[in-house]
Write an enzyme that holds these catalytic residues in place. Sequence first.
Site, PDB file in Angstrom:
ATOM      1  N   TYR A 159       0.813  -1.221   0.000  1.00 10.15           N
ATOM      2  CA  TYR A 159       0.000   0.000   0.000  1.00 10.15           C
ATOM      3  C   TYR A 159       0.848   1.273   0.000  1.00 10.15           C
ATOM      4  O   TYR A 159       0.354   2.348  -0.328  1.00 10.15           O
ATOM      5  CB  TYR A 159      -0.914   0.051   1.238  1.00 10.15           C
TER       6      TYR A 159
ATOM      7  N   HIS B  31      -1.017 -11.745   2.545  1.00  7.41           N
ATOM      8  CA  HIS B  31      -1.971 -10.951   1.777  1.00  7.41           C
ATOM      9  C   HIS B  31      -2.797 -11.783   0.799  1.00  7.41           C
ATOM     10  O   HIS B  31      -3.998 -11.557   0.638  1.00  7.41           O
ATOM     11  CB  HIS B  31      -1.201  -9.867   1.013  1.00  7.41           C
TER      12      HIS B  31
END
Length: 224
Positions: free
Chosen positions: A25, A103
């Site tokens: 991110y 993730h």
Amino acid sequence: PEDAWVAIPKAIRAGLRHFDCAYVYRTHRQVGTSIGLAMRDGLVERKDIFLTTKVLHPSHPSLFGKSCDLTDPNFDVVKTLNQHILESIDELGVGYVDLLLLHWPGNFNSKDKEANRVLRHKAWEVLEAAYECGQTRSIGVSNWNEEHISDLMADGAKILPHVNQIEVSPHCQYIKIMDYCKEKNICIEAYSPLGSTAGGVLKDPIIIEMAKKYMKNPGQIVLK
């Protein structure tokens, strides 16, 4: 990522205390710096904040080298994840995270189930080690289904995932994995609870009707 410089301080002042980050991110520094300044100013203490981050994201053109090329035969998942975990903690400016997640369960659109299974097991061993040495207070997975978790345990995982973070909203319900996790005492954590694009769920006539009935806004109804 630059939007976070304004959004995170506002969120802290509004009372938000759980921050969901990820290596890809590119917002670790913004989140960490904002929390540090809030601590300096006496608004929060470290114990008030719950920090989540995620590692092991397949390659994507928009991720600027932060993702993992899981198709590379020379990809070293153990070395890479250890590096990404340490970088994440350093970028956040903390001594540990509260929750560390894998993730993704494998490469996008991969048909090689066995290779992905081996990859998940090696990656999970890295998270178990991070948990045991205090780099994180809990460990889990993201976007995994019941087969992924079942295979992991069958392959000798020492620690059952504490959390499975998946998309959940009134318009998105993965009942099988939610029931499986409940049975195994794995906490389901929802991402995009207002919907992937937010607008659809918040404009749902039933949600709006319930909001009026209970004198709340649509977002409050969805989150409740």
